[in-house]
Design an enzyme around this catalytic site. Structure first.
Site, PDB file in Angstrom:
ATOM      1  N   HIS A   2     -24.613 -20.846 -20.593  1.00 26.23           N
ATOM      2  CA  HIS A   2     -25.029 -21.290 -21.931  1.00 26.23           C
ATOM      3  C   HIS A   2     -24.256 -20.653 -23.071  1.00 26.23           C
ATOM      4  CE1 HIS A   2     -26.953 -17.537 -23.161  1.00 26.23           C
ATOM      5  NE2 HIS A   2     -27.332 -17.417 -21.901  1.00 26.23           N
TER       6      HIS A   2
ATOM      7  N   HIS B  34     -29.663 -25.124 -19.137  1.00 30.15           N
ATOM      8  CA  HIS B  34     -30.185 -24.642 -20.425  1.00 30.15           C
ATOM      9  C   HIS B  34     -30.452 -25.835 -21.341  1.00 30.15           C
ATOM     10  CE1 HIS B  34     -30.353 -22.251 -24.153  1.00 30.15           C
ATOM     11  NE2 HIS B  34     -30.489 -21.185 -23.374  1.00 30.15           N
TER      12      HIS B  34
ATOM     13  N   GLU C 166     -32.503  -2.125 -25.577  1.00 27.80           N
ATOM     14  CA  GLU C 166     -31.194  -2.581 -25.057  1.00 27.80           C
ATOM     15  C   GLU C 166     -30.110  -2.399 -26.128  1.00 27.80           C
ATOM     16  OE1 GLU C 166     -29.777  -6.728 -24.152  1.00 27.80           O
ATOM     17  OE2 GLU C 166     -30.522  -6.254 -22.162  1.00 27.80           O
TER      18      GLU C 166
ATOM     19  N   ARG D 135     -22.111 -19.620 -26.178  1.00 24.08           N
ATOM     20  CA  ARG D 135     -21.498 -20.401 -27.258  1.00 24.08           C
ATOM     21  C   ARG D 135     -19.970 -20.383 -27.192  1.00 24.08           C
ATOM     22  NH1 ARG D 135     -24.560 -21.886 -32.162  1.00 24.08           N
ATOM     23  NH2 ARG D 135     -26.737 -21.644 -31.613  1.00 24.08           N
TER      24      ARG D 135
ATOM     25  N   GLU E 126     -23.171 -12.527 -30.408  1.00 26.61           N
ATOM     26  CA  GLU E 126     -24.099 -11.468 -29.998  1.00 26.61           C
ATOM     27  C   GLU E 126     -23.539 -10.055 -30.203  1.00 26.61           C
ATOM     28  OE1 GLU E 126     -23.484 -14.195 -28.289  1.00 26.61           O
ATOM     29  OE2 GLU E 126     -25.378 -15.153 -27.770  1.00 26.61           O
TER      30      GLU E 126
ATOM     31  N   ASP F 112     -29.647  -8.860 -28.628  1.00 21.06           N
ATOM     32  CA  ASP F 112     -28.525  -9.239 -29.494  1.00 21.06           C
ATOM     33  C   ASP F 112     -28.616 -10.653 -30.041  1.00 21.06           C
ATOM     34  OD1 ASP F 112     -28.162 -10.742 -27.249  1.00 21.06           O
ATOM     35  OD2 ASP F 112     -26.248  -9.852 -26.643  1.00 21.06           O
TER      36      ASP F 112
HETATM   37  C1  UD1 Z   1     -29.516 -18.035 -27.668  1.00 20.67           C
HETATM   38  C2  UD1 Z   1     -28.946 -16.668 -28.059  1.00 20.67           C
HETATM   39  C3  UD1 Z   1     -28.252 -16.034 -26.867  1.00 20.67           C
HETATM   40  C4  UD1 Z   1     -29.176 -15.957 -25.674  1.00 20.67           C
HETATM   41  C5  UD1 Z   1     -29.726 -17.328 -25.369  1.00 20.67           C
HETATM   42  C6  UD1 Z   1     -30.728 -17.199 -24.268  1.00 20.67           C
HETATM   43  C7  UD1 Z   1     -28.140 -16.288 -30.337  1.00 20.67           C
HETATM   44  C8  UD1 Z   1     -27.017 -16.438 -31.285  1.00 20.67           C
HETATM   45  N1  UD1 Z   1     -27.959 -16.821 -29.122  1.00 20.67           N
HETATM   46  O1  UD1 Z   1     -28.458 -18.913 -27.288  1.00 20.67           O
HETATM   47  O2  UD1 Z   1     -27.839 -14.721 -27.208  1.00 20.67           O
HETATM   48  O3  UD1 Z   1     -28.436 -15.480 -24.571  1.00 20.67           O
HETATM   49  O4  UD1 Z   1     -30.356 -17.872 -26.534  1.00 20.67           O
HETATM   50  O5  UD1 Z   1     -31.040 -18.423 -23.689  1.00 20.67           O
HETATM   51  O6  UD1 Z   1     -29.147 -15.740 -30.691  1.00 20.67           O
HETATM   52  N2  UD1 Z   1     -33.122 -25.512 -27.324  1.00 20.67           N
HETATM   53  C9  UD1 Z   1     -34.252 -26.278 -27.113  1.00 20.67           C
HETATM   54  N3  UD1 Z   1     -35.378 -25.641 -26.665  1.00 20.67           N
HETATM   55  C10 UD1 Z   1     -35.431 -24.317 -26.401  1.00 20.67           C
HETATM   56  C11 UD1 Z   1     -34.269 -23.546 -26.604  1.00 20.67           C
HETATM   57  C12 UD1 Z   1     -33.128 -24.157 -27.080  1.00 20.67           C
HETATM   58  O7  UD1 Z   1     -34.256 -27.469 -27.319  1.00 20.67           O
HETATM   59  O8  UD1 Z   1     -36.483 -23.827 -25.998  1.00 20.67           O
HETATM   60  C13 UD1 Z   1     -31.896 -26.166 -27.851  1.00 20.67           C
HETATM   61  C14 UD1 Z   1     -32.036 -26.552 -29.337  1.00 20.67           C
HETATM   62  O9  UD1 Z   1     -31.331 -27.735 -29.558  1.00 20.67           O
HETATM   63  C15 UD1 Z   1     -31.338 -25.377 -30.038  1.00 20.67           C
HETATM   64  C16 UD1 Z   1     -30.234 -25.087 -29.061  1.00 20.67           C
HETATM   65  O10 UD1 Z   1     -30.804 -25.277 -27.767  1.00 20.67           O
HETATM   66  O11 UD1 Z   1     -30.891 -25.697 -31.329  1.00 20.67           O
HETATM   67  C17 UD1 Z   1     -29.616 -23.731 -29.187  1.00 20.67           C
HETATM   68  O12 UD1 Z   1     -30.596 -22.694 -29.228  1.00 20.67           O
HETATM   69  P1  UD1 Z   1     -30.133 -21.217 -29.677  1.00 20.67           P
HETATM   70  O13 UD1 Z   1     -31.228 -20.254 -29.592  1.00 20.67           O
HETATM   71  O14 UD1 Z   1     -29.447 -21.335 -31.009  1.00 20.67           O
HETATM   72  O15 UD1 Z   1     -29.180 -20.939 -28.457  1.00 20.67           O
HETATM   73  P2  UD1 Z   1     -27.921 -20.105 -28.214  1.00 20.67           P
HETATM   74  O16 UD1 Z   1     -27.330 -19.514 -29.447  1.00 20.67           O
HETATM   75  O17 UD1 Z   1     -27.029 -20.945 -27.388  1.00 20.67           O
HETATM   76  N1  UDP Z   2     -34.123 -17.379 -16.215  1.00 16.40           N
HETATM   77  C1  UDP Z   2     -35.315 -18.055 -15.981  1.00 16.40           C
HETATM   78  N2  UDP Z   2     -35.262 -19.390 -15.664  1.00 16.40           N
HETATM   79  C2  UDP Z   2     -34.084 -20.074 -15.589  1.00 16.40           C
HETATM   80  C3  UDP Z   2     -32.871 -19.373 -15.863  1.00 16.40           C
HETATM   81  C4  UDP Z   2     -32.924 -18.028 -16.179  1.00 16.40           C
HETATM   82  O1  UDP Z   2     -36.396 -17.468 -16.042  1.00 16.40           O
HETATM   83  O2  UDP Z   2     -34.092 -21.270 -15.288  1.00 16.40           O
HETATM   84  C5  UDP Z   2     -34.180 -15.950 -16.594  1.00 16.40           C
HETATM   85  C6  UDP Z   2     -33.243 -15.015 -15.838  1.00 16.40           C
HETATM   86  O3  UDP Z   2     -33.878 -14.470 -14.690  1.00 16.40           O
HETATM   87  C7  UDP Z   2     -32.915 -13.951 -16.875  1.00 16.40           C
HETATM   88  C8  UDP Z   2     -33.026 -14.685 -18.188  1.00 16.40           C
HETATM   89  O4  UDP Z   2     -33.761 -15.880 -17.932  1.00 16.40           O
HETATM   90  O5  UDP Z   2     -33.890 -12.917 -16.899  1.00 16.40           O
HETATM   91  C9  UDP Z   2     -31.649 -15.004 -18.704  1.00 16.40           C
HETATM   92  O6  UDP Z   2     -31.749 -15.813 -19.800  1.00 16.40           O
HETATM   93  P1  UDP Z   2     -30.486 -16.526 -20.450  1.00 16.40           P
HETATM   94  O7  UDP Z   2     -29.453 -16.752 -19.402  1.00 16.40           O
HETATM   95  O8  UDP Z   2     -31.043 -17.695 -21.189  1.00 16.40           O
HETATM   96  O9  UDP Z   2     -30.005 -15.473 -21.525  1.00 16.40           O
HETATM   97  P2  UDP Z   2     -29.086 -14.168 -21.469  1.00 16.40           P
HETATM   98  O10 UDP Z   2     -29.597 -13.281 -20.399  1.00 16.40           O
HETATM   99  O11 UDP Z   2     -27.688 -14.614 -21.219  1.00 16.40           O
HETATM  100  O12 UDP Z   2     -29.241 -13.595 -22.827  1.00 16.40           O
END
Ligand code: UD1
Ligand code: UDP
Length: 377
Positions: free
Chosen positions: A216, A249, A123, A218, A137, A101
């Site tokens: 994490h 995160h 999924e 939003r 999502e 999602d």
């Molecule tokens: C996104 C997904 C969410 C998922 C989550 C998993 C959407 C709308 N949201 O969260 O569904 O559960 O990822 O973790 O698709 N950042 C870094 N390095 C990284 C990753 C993130 O610096 O490797 C920082 C950046 O500043 C980035 C911010 O985190 O802009 C947000 O990343 P984003 O993918 O937009 O995160 P979420 O929407 O919070």
């Molecule tokens: N996870 C990981 N390292 C971490 C935290 C989470 O490998 O430090 C794994 C966790 O086991 C799960 C996935 O990341 O499989 C969850 O990711 P996240 O919480 O970012 O996203 P969501 O599941 O909410 O989409």
């Protein structure tokens, strides 16, 4: 496409959970002859994506470089639409496989639809029935479902959601969630706590209990994260034999309040995101989990760990019905009360402990691969 291949399948993974949940499907496809399988790193995440690829020894054929610090949903979507448009023009696969999602999932599915490329949605069918949570999502998953040719529903409830929306029954396969496949794959190498960061090893040696925390979402930015952090600090003050271990995160909207409100407490350990192997090892040794994560909710029952879910609503009610997950919202008093109840009452803890997993049996990937190969429009 080279004549030795009868099918060309392109996987898209933009964030950490997509990699974890698609890795076992890629592994299952690798055993099939005559199928060209490629992986695109959509780059919505950067460090987290690379860490997850390393966890499963994956080397994507294509890499998009779209992440920007603190990205807005619209700007991220714009960059992804442009990048997928070019990618699909170049690669021209028969299928695009997307997971879950995220913004990467939704934009890749729409770009494939525009080019009349078939879409397989792993999924599929989870619904909170609220566009406000999980945000955005719930919308992403619904949009992806509108254009998908094959819907891989992890549970009968997800299948029922799709049927109720008018999705043709023959397009839906109930497979289980591939996260259980990933967990079983990695769990074999998670027996040794020596792979954990030294600070956690020392905690375990000192006999301290661990509450594992992740967060994490939003919809919890701002007041929600303040409340979550307040609750954790109060709990750490009260429970002197417990340490709250929190791999934070990389999202700056999460890191800032968490570091401001939780750093420096002797019973709160803030860590960088852990490798999948280290995270699963930590899940195995912790007492309970306080999280808002989707994937963690689905993994915890396999490891017999109770989950207190910091959300107002969940699109994964199966864990609540099984008794292993409890919704505690994002209210500081409520979180404090629910965590304390479990830490103070062995009976309450045992009542939430079950090793039956309602989300899958570890065979989802095989079912998905078979369905894509056998697909007849
Ligand atoms: C996104 C997904 C969410 C998922 C989550 C998993 C959407 C709308 N949201 O969260 O569904 O559960 O990822 O973790 O698709 N950042 C870094 N390095 C990284 C990753 C993130 O610096 O490797 C920082 C950046 O500043 C980035 C911010 O985190 O802009 C947000 O990343 P984003 O993918 O937009 O995160 P979420 O929407 O919070
Ligand atoms: N996870 C990981 N390292 C971490 C935290 C989470 O490998 O430090 C794994 C966790 O086991 C799960 C996935 O990341 O499989 C969850 O990711 P996240 O919480 O970012 O996203 P969501 O599941 O909410 O989409």
């Amino acid at each position: 496409m080279s004549p030795q291949y009868s099918l060309h399948v392109l996987f898209i993974a933009g964030t950490r959970p997509e990699v974890i949940k698609l890795a076992p499907v890629l592994k299952a496809f690798a055993l099939k002859d005559g199928v060209r399988v490629e992986l695109c790193a959509a780059g919505q995440h950067k460090e987290l994506l690379e860490q997850a690829f390393a966890d499963f020894a994956l080397s994507p054929e294509y890499r998009l470089d779209v992440m920007q610090p603190g990205q807005s949903l619209a700007s991220l979507s714009g960059r992804l639409f442009h990048a997928f448009d070019r990618l699909l023009n170049d690669v021209q696969p028969d299928w695009v496989v997307v997971q879950g999602d995220t913004t990467s999932t939704m934009t890749a599915a729409l770009c494939a639809f525009y080019k009349k490329i078939k879409v397989a949605h792993v999924e599929a069918g989870l619904r909170s029935h609220s566009l406000g949570a999980p945000f955005p999502e719930e919308l992403n998953r619904r949009v992806t479902g509108i254009v998908a040719d094959l819907h891989f529903a992890p549970t009968p409830r997800a299948q029922a959601n799709l049927l109720q929306e008018g999705t043709p029954a023959e397009r839906i396969k109930v497979t289980g969630n591939t996260v259980v496949d990933a967990l079983r794959w990695i769990e074999k190498s998670c027996k040794d706590t020596n792979t954990l960061p030294r600070a956690i090893q020392e905690l375990l040696q000192s006999g301290k209990r661990i509450v594992l925390v992740t967060g994490h979402r939003r919809e919890s930015f701002g007041e929600g994260f303040k409340a979550i952090s307040t609750a954790i600090r109060r709990l750490a003050d009260q429970h002197v034999n417990t340490v709250f271990v929190y791999p934070v995160h990389l999202n700056p909207n999460v890191r800032k309040p968490v570091e401001e409100l939780l750093a420096g407490h002797e019973r709160i350990l803030l860590l960088e995101p852990l490798s999948y192997k280290a995270f699963i090892t930590l899940m195995k040794v912790c007492t309970l989990i306080l999280t808002d994560s989707g994937g963690v909710q689905e993994e915890a029952p396999s490891l017999g760990k109770p989950v207190l879910l910091m959300r107002e609503v969940t699109e994964r009610p199966e864990g609540i019905e099984a008794g292993t997950t409890k919704l505690v919202g994002v209210d500081a008093d409520q979180i404090e009360k629910e965590v304390s109840t479990l830490l103070d009452s062995p009976e309450a803890l045992v009542a939430m402990t079950s090793v039956a997993n309602p989300f899958g049996d570890g065979q989802a990937s095989e079912r998905i691969v078979a369905a894509i190969i056998e697909y007849k429009p």
